[in-house]
Design a protein around this motif. Structure first.
Motif, mmCIF file in Angstrom:
data_model
loop_
_atom_site.group_PDB
_atom_site.id
_atom_site.type_symbol
_atom_site.label_atom_id
_atom_site.label_comp_id
_atom_site.label_asym_id
_atom_site.label_seq_id
_atom_site.Cartn_x
_atom_site.Cartn_y
_atom_site.Cartn_z
ATOM 1 N N GLU A 147 37.686 -67.616 -2.558
ATOM 2 C CA GLU A 147 37.148 -68.939 -2.834
ATOM 3 C C GLU A 147 35.993 -68.841 -3.850
ATOM 4 O OE1 GLU A 147 38.227 -71.356 1.241
ATOM 5 O OE2 GLU A 147 36.220 -70.474 1.060
ATOM 6 N N ARG A 148 35.918 -69.844 -4.706
ATOM 7 C CA ARG A 148 34.957 -69.820 -5.807
ATOM 8 C C ARG A 148 33.670 -70.535 -5.411
ATOM 9 N NH1 ARG A 148 33.459 -72.956 -10.156
ATOM 10 N NH2 ARG A 148 33.037 -71.858 -12.121
ATOM 11 N N LEU A 149 32.537 -69.881 -5.632
ATOM 12 C CA LEU A 149 31.236 -70.485 -5.380
ATOM 13 C C LEU A 149 30.777 -71.275 -6.599
ATOM 14 C CD1 LEU A 149 29.263 -67.660 -3.498
ATOM 15 C CD2 LEU A 149 30.777 -69.421 -2.592
ATOM 16 N N PRO A 150 29.842 -72.189 -6.417
ATOM 17 C CA PRO A 150 29.328 -72.946 -7.559
ATOM 18 C C PRO A 150 28.687 -72.013 -8.589
ATOM 19 C CG PRO A 150 28.652 -73.955 -5.491
ATOM 20 C CD PRO A 150 29.244 -72.626 -5.140
ATOM 21 N N SER A 151 28.648 -72.448 -9.819
ATOM 22 C CA SER A 151 27.990 -71.649 -10.858
ATOM 23 C C SER A 151 26.500 -71.543 -10.551
ATOM 24 C CB SER A 151 28.191 -72.289 -12.225
ATOM 25 O OG SER A 151 27.454 -73.507 -12.312
#
Length: 342
Positions: A45-49
């Motif tokens: 899963e991708r975290l916020p920048s």
């Protein structure tokens, strides 16, 4: 996993991470690590920048960069140009909603008070006459209670009947068989979660909201959809499309919302009941603070819901009297012979 976490959603998972001791970047890295280990953040899963998270958390970008660097060094995060920062840790371990929720709640309590004001707990001193009332209860009622077998899975019958009578007096006709006694509001919420929420199901919640309920929903693997509040309660402009999307459940706190204190208007309760019936969305209303301020309040949201709507109501004496009284309850609608709910 291809999910991209928004900063607001991540903030709900992390809770009161900023109140822990130590440098901010280490606190943030530690909170993210706990979320990965608990399974709230799954591998891939991708975290916020870094820029997005810094803006949402109102921190310097250097703080976020330092936290992400710690996670990369620990093998918890993997950052690649063009694809952002993704969770690299293990899948985490999940038990039942109650077990993981308990872990999250205990983690909050164990952290203790920090330099910031925490809204994770709402607990006051017991009333001065509580000891005398408990002593009188033991002297007058305990002999009769001990003469009974004491096995009442749904709760003491006389207590269920008393709570049902109070709902009826408040404008929501209720019988004792619609009441289940629990050890506080949190267990009542967890009970409803086991009935309606499955992993990756969508749950509508208010933002801001009570951290305890967010813990329970995250523990069940739910995906939370936050809606804002206005002067009358949860904003209909956000609720309507959220309900139309078909969530598994909506959790609302209409009576003295935690932490804003908002008291939802009768008109707003009626409109939400209509939306619940129209879209077939079960609503869990948490009224654990309904008598805290001694202010006249509208009937429970369930009293405004049209026939066919599913609205469950949570109550408790833990917040209104004393946290040591672990007594809460869940009121559920009764299914009519036609199959609809009353």
């Amino acid at each position: 996993m291809d999910r991209n976490w928004a900063a607001a959603e991540l903030a709900e998972i992390l809770g009161d991470w900023a109140t822990a001791p130590g440098p901010l970047y280490r606190r943030l890295a530690a909170a993210l690590t706990v979320a990965v280990e608990a399974g709230d953040l799954a591998t891939g899963e991708r975290l916020p920048s870094e820029r997005e998270l810094a803006r949402a958390f109102r921190l310097s970008r250097a703080t976020i960069v330092a936290a992400y660097d710690l996670l990369r060094d620990a093998g918890t995060l993997d950052t690649r140009r063009g694809s952002g920062s993704r969770v690299r840790g293990g899948p985490g371990k999940r038990g039942g909603a109650g077990a993981e929720s308990g872990t999250a709640v205990v983690r909050r309590l164990a952290a203790g008070p920090g330099p910031l004001i925490s809204l994770a707990r709402a607990a006051g001193e017991p009333p001065t006459d509580l000891a005398a009332e408990l002593a009188a209860l033991a002297a007058e009622d305990l002999p009769a209670l001990l003469a009974d077998a004491g096995h009442h899975p749904r709760g003491l019958p006389v207590l269920r009947a008393t709570i049902a009578d109070q709902y009826t007096a408040d404008g929501l006709p209720t019988t004792a068989d619609q009441i289940v006694i629990t050890t506080g509001a949190t267990q009542a919420i967890s009970l409803a979660i086991t009935c309606f929420v499955r992993r990756r199901a969508t749950v509508v919640v208010e933002s801001p909201g009570w951290p305890g309920c967010l813990d329970a929903f995250h523990a069940a693997g739910a995906r939370l959809v936050p809606v804002g509040l206005d002067a009358e309660g949860a904003a209909v402009a956000e609720l309507a499309p959220a309900f139309a999307a078909g969530p598994a459940l909506a959790y609302l706190m209409p009576t003295f919302h935690n932490p804003t204190g908002t008291l939802m208007s009768a008109a707003r309760r009626h409109r939400i009941g209509e939306l619940a019936a129209q879209h077939g969305v079960p609503v869990l209303e948490d009224n654990a603070y309904c008598t805290t301020l001694g202010t006249p309040t509208p009937p429970p949201l369930a009293a405004y819901a049209p026939r066919g709507a599913t609205v469950l109501s949570v109550g408790s004496v833990t917040k209104t009297i004393w946290s040591g009284l672990r007594v809460g309850w869940l009121r559920a609608p009764r299914r009519s012979p036609s199959g609809s709910r009353d």
